[in-house]
Every structure is written in structure tokens, then in C-alpha cells.
Enzyme design. Structure first.
Site, PDB file in Angstrom:
ATOM      1  N   LYS A   1      83.830  -8.432  -1.792  1.00  0.00           N
ATOM      2  CA  LYS A   1      83.618  -9.297  -2.956  1.00  0.00           C
ATOM      3  C   LYS A   1      83.547 -10.763  -2.547  1.00  0.00           C
ATOM      4  O   LYS A   1      82.890 -11.576  -3.191  1.00  0.00           O
ATOM      5  CB  LYS A   1      84.717  -9.056  -3.987  1.00  0.00           C
ATOM      6  CG  LYS A   1      84.687  -7.656  -4.583  1.00  0.00           C
ATOM      7  CD  LYS A   1      85.807  -7.457  -5.579  1.00  0.00           C
ATOM      8  CE  LYS A   1      85.718  -6.090  -6.233  1.00  0.00           C
ATOM      9  NZ  LYS A   1      85.931  -4.994  -5.299  1.00  0.00           N
TER      10      LYS A   1
ATOM     11  N   LYS B   1      92.406  -9.887  -6.700  1.00  0.00           N
ATOM     12  CA  LYS B   1      91.459  -8.771  -6.656  1.00  0.00           C
ATOM     13  C   LYS B   1      91.207  -8.358  -5.207  1.00  0.00           C
ATOM     14  O   LYS B   1      90.959  -9.196  -4.342  1.00  0.00           O
ATOM     15  CB  LYS B   1      90.136  -9.187  -7.307  1.00  0.00           C
ATOM     16  CG  LYS B   1      89.098  -8.074  -7.385  1.00  0.00           C
ATOM     17  CD  LYS B   1      87.760  -8.615  -7.878  1.00  0.00           C
ATOM     18  CE  LYS B   1      87.827  -9.091  -9.303  1.00  0.00           C
ATOM     19  NZ  LYS B   1      86.474  -9.482  -9.794  1.00  0.00           N
TER      20      LYS B   1
ATOM     21  N   GLY C   1      87.319   0.079  -9.267  1.00  0.00           N
ATOM     22  CA  GLY C   1      88.076   1.001 -10.106  1.00  0.00           C
ATOM     23  C   GLY C   1      89.411   0.454 -10.570  1.00  0.00           C
ATOM     24  O   GLY C   1      90.286   1.208 -10.993  1.00  0.00           O
ATOM     25  N   GLY C   2      89.593  -0.876 -10.505  1.00  0.00           N
ATOM     26  CA  GLY C   2      90.842  -1.458 -10.966  1.00  0.00           C
ATOM     27  C   GLY C   2      91.968  -1.396  -9.947  1.00  0.00           C
ATOM     28  O   GLY C   2      93.069  -1.869 -10.216  1.00  0.00           O
TER      29      GLY C   2
ATOM     30  N   HIS D   1      82.576  -7.540 -20.361  1.00  0.00           N
ATOM     31  CA  HIS D   1      82.203  -7.049 -19.031  1.00  0.00           C
ATOM     32  C   HIS D   1      80.840  -6.371 -19.173  1.00  0.00           C
ATOM     33  O   HIS D   1      80.740  -5.265 -19.696  1.00  0.00           O
ATOM     34  CB  HIS D   1      83.261  -6.053 -18.537  1.00  0.00           C
ATOM     35  CG  HIS D   1      83.041  -5.584 -17.134  1.00  0.00           C
ATOM     36  ND1 HIS D   1      84.022  -5.596 -16.177  1.00  0.00           N
ATOM     37  CD2 HIS D   1      81.950  -5.074 -16.511  1.00  0.00           C
ATOM     38  CE1 HIS D   1      83.552  -5.116 -15.049  1.00  0.00           C
ATOM     39  NE2 HIS D   1      82.291  -4.790 -15.226  1.00  0.00           N
TER      40      HIS D   1
ATOM     41  N   HIS E   1      92.185  -2.325 -16.101  1.00  0.00           N
ATOM     42  CA  HIS E   1      90.948  -2.756 -15.433  1.00  0.00           C
ATOM     43  C   HIS E   1      89.998  -1.593 -15.170  1.00  0.00           C
ATOM     44  O   HIS E   1      89.048  -1.738 -14.406  1.00  0.00           O
ATOM     45  CB  HIS E   1      91.247  -3.470 -14.105  1.00  0.00           C
ATOM     46  CG  HIS E   1      92.289  -4.535 -14.218  1.00  0.00           C
ATOM     47  ND1 HIS E   1      92.100  -5.669 -14.960  1.00  0.00           N
ATOM     48  CD2 HIS E   1      93.537  -4.625 -13.692  1.00  0.00           C
ATOM     49  CE1 HIS E   1      93.189  -6.424 -14.881  1.00  0.00           C
ATOM     50  NE2 HIS E   1      94.065  -5.806 -14.133  1.00  0.00           N
TER      51      HIS E   1
ATOM     52  N   GLU F   1      77.521  -6.615 -11.666  1.00  0.00           N
ATOM     53  CA  GLU F   1      78.447  -6.782 -12.778  1.00  0.00           C
ATOM     54  C   GLU F   1      78.689  -8.261 -13.067  1.00  0.00           C
ATOM     55  O   GLU F   1      78.842  -9.068 -12.153  1.00  0.00           O
ATOM     56  CB  GLU F   1      79.766  -6.069 -12.476  1.00  0.00           C
ATOM     57  CG  GLU F   1      79.578  -4.582 -12.163  1.00  0.00           C
ATOM     58  CD  GLU F   1      80.876  -3.801 -12.214  1.00  0.00           C
ATOM     59  OE1 GLU F   1      81.941  -4.407 -12.439  1.00  0.00           O
ATOM     60  OE2 GLU F   1      80.822  -2.563 -12.047  1.00  0.00           O
TER      61      GLU F   1
ATOM     62  N   ARG G   1      76.250   1.472  -5.127  1.00  0.00           N
ATOM     63  CA  ARG G   1      76.269   2.927  -5.306  1.00  0.00           C
ATOM     64  C   ARG G   1      75.912   3.232  -6.755  1.00  0.00           C
ATOM     65  O   ARG G   1      75.715   2.336  -7.567  1.00  0.00           O
ATOM     66  CB  ARG G   1      77.667   3.478  -5.006  1.00  0.00           C
ATOM     67  CG  ARG G   1      78.760   2.769  -5.835  1.00  0.00           C
ATOM     68  CD  ARG G   1      80.117   3.396  -5.675  1.00  0.00           C
ATOM     69  NE  ARG G   1      81.189   2.577  -6.226  1.00  0.00           N
ATOM     70  CZ  ARG G   1      81.511   2.507  -7.503  1.00  0.00           C
ATOM     71  NH1 ARG G   1      80.817   3.184  -8.393  1.00  0.00           N
ATOM     72  NH2 ARG G   1      82.510   1.748  -7.910  1.00  0.00           N
TER      73      ARG G   1
END
Length: 647
Positions: free
Chosen positions: A116, A158, A164-165, A208, A235, A275, A291
């Protein structure tokens, strides 16, 4: 096009990929762990290869075992699904080195967007807006705390890798930062093998929104419009829809263009998702998932495309035959994720055998389970995805709500009724919901206990017993007086004592607070129960498995375990006194106390990892620790005593 495809995944995504591959004429090869030997995806494939023991580190995350399966099976291509190694650049490269085609982007693109931190740098350079934060190399607790203070609280910690949180923590106060950072890093290392984190300014109530992209090897990249994934808990997305309510055409176009720039910045090939978080008057790049996404069916529903088919075609070198002007949004689609978890107990995962699985045929259902399947503590607790498509949003939501009411699940706790409550929430109905809606409405959304279902279970228990030897019923039979018997039961951790009084053709079921009159009750050999309750005909599915009774109606399931009055085991399975027990089977990650420590109410005592998530076990009240029963690394069963307290 290649002839054979190995799916390096499990569950519903493996089943979904297999079905498209079969339609395209490809031979399919499944992989499985010992826990999945009888799984649905194994039966769906043409062939299956064992890859190791149940823990993911020994099977679905074991690159050597997967590559051996690729080589020995002769698979020409590998589809990674989502989760596990789907965003692992080393695995993508190793598949190519083994002589097979990796169905996904290049290792370089995965590496760039999988981090990220690197993704934010590249996307910002490409001109897309990013959330303010810290993406530097200082990973020390002291340095990160300083940067958090500069960003301003609340901040979001993060994990740089994965999603997936997992590895995420919201921190509202500086004094909570160190503990949250340690937990996020620990969870990130366990889930992704990398504890690197970044910091972002936390937007309190954003939307989101994500853009589905598709790109071929020539660089042609298309936006397949947006999805709203703002209904989240911890999340993690639970309901998604396409198109996003409230997104106008200029915003859709701007976000699509930003997503295309982001994908092209790393030479992306295949299906991917960009996102964004929307708030404070704009939209900001969040991350790119290199993916297929869990929620891809809603995009398929409104575009008419099969994204797995396009993944396979692009991986085989075919160019995109579509252009932007060929794409249009057809109607509306909504997806709900069904999880094995208990909404009444803070969504604790639930494990066990699925004694009944029945889904409606009026909607699309992607699932990897069936009656008899085992929900294991080793894997993600998602059971299925239910997808409804309608001419407009209101129709799609209505179809989905109706479908949820028709679902029959027994054997584990689940969130079907909770999902139905979300669909009826005013903020969801008008499309103004945000990522904060679920948390803010927790008390409204949690399904209440159903006294009618408890009464049905008690009556079904009595009716079932009457089919046996009448001389050994122990039902308190007295000549010329009503039959009355006491039933003891457990519902989760609640202890119930029910008096069932039989009077001619009706039953009165009494507990400490309520009395329910059940008239004209019938239970047939197929589990169909019907009766008159409160002057209304009530129909339910009742499943009796040993001493457990499952009552299913309108998608909800009440589960009661009956205990014989003289069994002497009732108190042994109920948390009592100073016993602090494991809420689910799992592995002890950390122990925060020692014998002799004084603790306060709500203090974290032990952290247990189950189904890829960490769960904090807290002190029920103040007291002194008299014993610590486990150490980090130990596996524990549900109900195992972790810590003993003396009040």
C-alpha cells in the site's frame, strides 16, 4: 487457450472459478488440505491434489506444496482466486518458472500495488488523489507515534500488505497508539508474513467506493464502473452493490479515469480493483487489489460480463474485444456475504458441521458448502454470497431480502437475519449509509432473541420424545392432570429452564419472563413444524441433531442444546464464577497477565486468533489472577478456561 487450470484456493471462489473453466472446456484441478478432503470444491473439479495439513501455513500458503501440485498435475495455468497467495509476487513468479501461466498481473505489478505504501506513491505520481498520511520507512513504534501525532487523531494504522481488514486499527487517542500498533503489526505478520504498516488520516464517516478495471497485455484498460462497499464491520465488507447510490455520471467518469491511470501506472494486466474512500468533498485513492474481489458478482450482474472468463482469456494472450462505448449499466445488483459468526456476541466466528444448507434458486448464490460440510477454525468463516439483480435498486434490494428469508442454515451461528436488518435500515434504504453505519446502529441491527423459536424448540423436543417408549418419557404424567415437564437448555452461553405444560391440543411454554401458548402443533418427518401461536399460523423448519434443536424461519436460526436434568453436566459448560473462557476454538497469540496480577473490568487478558482474526478476551470484572492456563502458541477449544480470577 490453455487446456488445464489449477485453482490455488478453496471454498466458494474455487467452485466459482471451476464452473467458468468447465464452461470454457478447460480441465480443472483442485487443491485441498486435510480439513478439505471432502469439500465441495474438491468434488467439483476434474482432479484434486492434496497439499498438506489443515493450517494454512502447511497448505494453502505453502508455496512448495502448491508448486509441486502444479508440476505433478501438469497444469498449464494457475488461478490464485483471492486471499492466500493471490497477491504474492513470489508465487506468481514461481508459477511462471514452473512453466505454467499465472492468471493475474505480473509479479512487478503485484509487488507495486501489493504494498500500500508503494501503491500510494505510484498513484500520486500518476495524478490520483491520495489520503494524507505517512508511508515512510520508519517502522519504529516511537517514530510512527510521532508521525501519528503530526497527522492528527483519529488515525488509521494499516498493514502495507494484504487486506480484508486484517492488520488494521483505528486509534483515537495518543495513549492507545502503542498497543494498537503492536496488535496491527502482529496480525499483519501472521496474515501476510510482513508487519510493515502505514498511517492514514482516518475519515470518520466516509463512503468506500471501488472501480473494477480490466486490462489486456497491450495496455488497453477499461473501467467497468463502480461498486459501493461501505457496509462494513471490523473493516470487512458485508454488503456491496453496483452501481453506487448517489454517484453521479461526472463523478463516475472521474473515478473511472483515476482508476485507469492507477492501473496503467504499474502496467496492470487482468482484472483488478481500485478502491477509493469518498468524503470531505472528494475521493481519495485507498489501495488496489491485484486480484478478483469477493464482490465481483455485482459487477458481472450489471455488465453481463464473466470476469473469470476474461481473466482466463487475457492470461491466454487474447486482447480485449470491448471498448468503453460497449459498456453500460443494466439495472442494479446487491450482494450479501453470509458468515459463520454470531452477531449477538460481537460477531465471534462459529465452527461446526452444517447439518442443513438450503439456498433459494431465485438469486445467484456463490458457495463452497453444502449439507454435511465442516466450517473449520482454520479458514475464513464466509459460507456464501447471495446476489440479487433487479431493474432498479429498490427491486434488487427487495429480491435480496426475500431470498435471505428463504435461506435455511443449521449447525453454526450465522448472520443472515442481521443482513436482512441492514437491508431494512433507513440509511441503507435511502443510500446514505457510510462505513460507520453498522457500528453506529449496532443495537438496532443485532437480531433479538426469539421467544417463539425457543417455544417451538421446546415443543418439538416434547413431540419428538412422544414418538419413543411412552413408559420412559419422564414427562411428569399424572392421571386427570396436565402433563408438565421441565426442560433445561443452553442457547450460546445463556442457561434456560423451560416448563412445558401439555393441555389437550396445546402447549404452554414458560420461562422466567414469558409464557408462549402453542396450539395445534405438528412436526412431520421432514422437519416441517407448524402451529398456532398468538392466533397466527407459524411455520418453521425444525432440525433435531442428538440433543440439539435448530429452529429455522425467515432466514434466522435459533439453536438450543437440551440437557437432561440429572445429567450433572449443565454447569460444566457454562461460564461461571471466576472462569474466563475461550469464546471460540483457536490459538493463543498473547497473554497479558500473570498469576497474582490485579485486573480491572474490561482489561485484555488473552488474545486468541481464530479464522484469521484476533479476538481479545477481557476480564468480566475486577479481580486477582489466580491461574493462567495457556501460553502463546497453544491451541484451545471453545469454552476452555484461559484464566482464573478471584473477585
Amino acid at each position: 487457450m490453455f487446456d488445464s487450470l489449477l485453482i490455488a484456493n478453496r471454498g466458494e471462489i474455487a467452485v466459482r472459478v471451476i464452473r467458468t473453466a468447465r464452461r470454457m472446456g478447460l480441465g480443472t484441478i483442485a487443491v485441498y488440505s486435510d480439513a478439505d478432503a471432502d469439500a465441495m470444491h474438491v468434488d467439483e473439479a476434474d482432479r484434486a491434489v492434496r497439499i498438506g495439513r489443515a493450517p494454512v501455513a502447511d497448505s494453502y500458503l505453502n508455496q512448495d506444496a502448491l508448486l509441486t501440485a502444479v508440476i505433478e498435475s501438469g497444469a498449464e495455468a494457475v488461478h490464485p482466486g483471492y486471499g492466500f497467495l493471490s497477491e504474492n509476487p513470489a508465487f506468481a513468479a514461481a508459477v511462471a518458472d514452473a512453466g505454467a501461466t499465472f492468471v493475474g498481473p505480473s509479479p512487478e505489478a503485484i509487488r507495486a500495488m501489493g504494498s500500500k505504501i508503494e501503491a500510494k506513491r505510484r498513484v500520486a505520481a500518476a495524478g490520483a488523489p491520495v489520503v494524507p498520511g505517512y508511508t515512510g520507512g520508519d517502522q519504529s513504534a516511537t517514530g510512527l507515534a510521532v508521525h501519528a501525532g503530526e497527522i492528527g487523531y483519529p488515525v488509521l494504522i494499516k498493514a502495507s500488505m494484504g487486506g480484508g481488514g486484517r492488520g488494521m486499527r483505528i486509534v483515537s487517542r495518543a495513549e492507545d497508539f502503542d498497543a494498537a500498533l503492536a496488535a496491527a503489526k502482529r496480525e499483519a505478520a501472521a496474515a501476510f508474513g510482513d508487519d510493515t504498516v502505514l498511517l492514514e488520516r482516518y475519515l470518520v464517516s466516509p463512503k468506500h467506493i471501488e472501480i473494477q478495471v480490466l486490462a489486456d497485455t497491450s495496455g488497453k484498460t477499461l473501467s467497468l464502473f463502480e461498486r459501493d462497499c461501505s457496509v462494513q464491520r471490523r473493516h470487512q465488507k458485508v454488503i456491496e452493490e453496483a452501481p453506487a447510490p448517489g454517484v453521479d455520471e461526472p463523478t463516475r467518469r472521474a473515478m473511472g479515469e483515476a482508476a485507469i491511470r492507477a492501473a496503467q501506472a504499474v502496467g496492470y494486466v487482468g482484472a483488478g480493483t481500485v478502491e477509493f474512500v469518498v468524503g470531505d468533498g472528494g475521493f481519495y485513492f485507498l489501495e488496489m487489489n491485484t486480484r478478483l474481489q469477493v464482490e465481483h458478482p455485482v459487477t458481472e450482474a450489471v455488465t453481463g460480463l464473466d470476469l473469470v472468463e476474461w481473466q482466463l482469456r487475457i492470461a491466454a494472450g487474447e486482447p480485449l474485444s470491448l471498448d468503453a462505448h460497449d459498456l453500460a449499466i443494466d439495472g442494479h445488483a446487491v450482494e450479501a456475504r453470509i458468515y459463520a459468526e454470531n452477531p449477538r456476541r460481537n460477531f465471534l466466528p462459529s465452527t461446526g458441521t452444517l447439518h442443513r444448507v438450503s439456498f433459494p434458486t431465485t438469486v445467484r448464490v456463490d458457495s463452497g458448502v453444502r449439507t454435511g460440510s465442516e466450517v473449520s477454525a482454520h479458514y475464513d468463516p464466509m459460507i456464501a454470497k447471495v446476489v440479487a439483480h433487479g431493474a432498479d435498486r429498490s427491486r434488487a434490494v427487495a429480491i435480496l431480502r426475500a431470498a435471505l428469508h428463504q435461506i435455511e442454515l443449521a449447525g453454526v451461528e450465522h448472520n443472515v437475519a442481521w443482513l436482512g436488518n441492514i437491508l431494512g435500515h433507513p440509511e441503507f434504504t435511502d443510500g446514505t449509509y457510510t462505513t460507520a453505519t453498522v457500528e453506529e446502529s449496532a443495537n438496532v441491527l443485532a437480531p433479538p432473541a426469539d421467544p417463539q423459536a425457543v417455544a417451538i424448540a421446546a415443543v418439538a423436543r416434547v413431540l419428538g420424545r412422544r414418538r419413543g417408549d411412552p413408559w420412559s418419557l419422564g414427562d411428569g404424567f399424572q392421571v386427570n392432570l396436565p402433563h408438565e415437564q421441565v426442560l433445561r437448555a443452553r442457547r450460546a452461553r445463556d442457561r434456560l429452564e423451560l416448563r412445558v405444560v401439555s393441555e389437550h391440543d396445546r402447549f404452554r411454554v414458560l420461562d422466567a419472563d414469558t409464557e408462549t401458548v402453542v396450539g395445534a402443533a405438528r412436526l412431520d418427518g421432514h422437519g416441517r413444524f407448524q402451529a398456532i401461536i398468538e392466533d397466527r399460523l407459524v411455520v418453521a423448519r425444525v432440525l433435531v441433531v442428538a440433543d440439539e434443536v435448530f429452529v429455522i424461519r425467515d432466514g434466522a436460526t435459533e439453536r438450543l442444546a437440551f440437557v437432561e436434568p440429572d445429567a450433572g453436566a449443565f454447569t460444566d459448560v457454562v461460564e461461571s464464577g471466576g472462569r474466563v473462557v475461550a469464546p471460540m476454538p483457536g490459538q493463543v497469540v498473547s497473554v497479558a497477565v500473570s498469576e497474582g496480577d490485579r485486573v480491572r473490568a474490561g482489561q485484555v487478558l488473552v488474545v486468541v486468533e481464530a479464522m484469521k482474526m484476533e479476538h481479545e478476551v477481557r476480564a468480566p470484572g475486577p479481580g486477582k489472577v489466580t491461574a493462567v492456563r495457556f501460553v502463546p502458541g497453544d491451541r484451545v477449544a471453545e469454552g476452555a478456561e484461559l484464566v482464573s480470577l478471584d473477585g
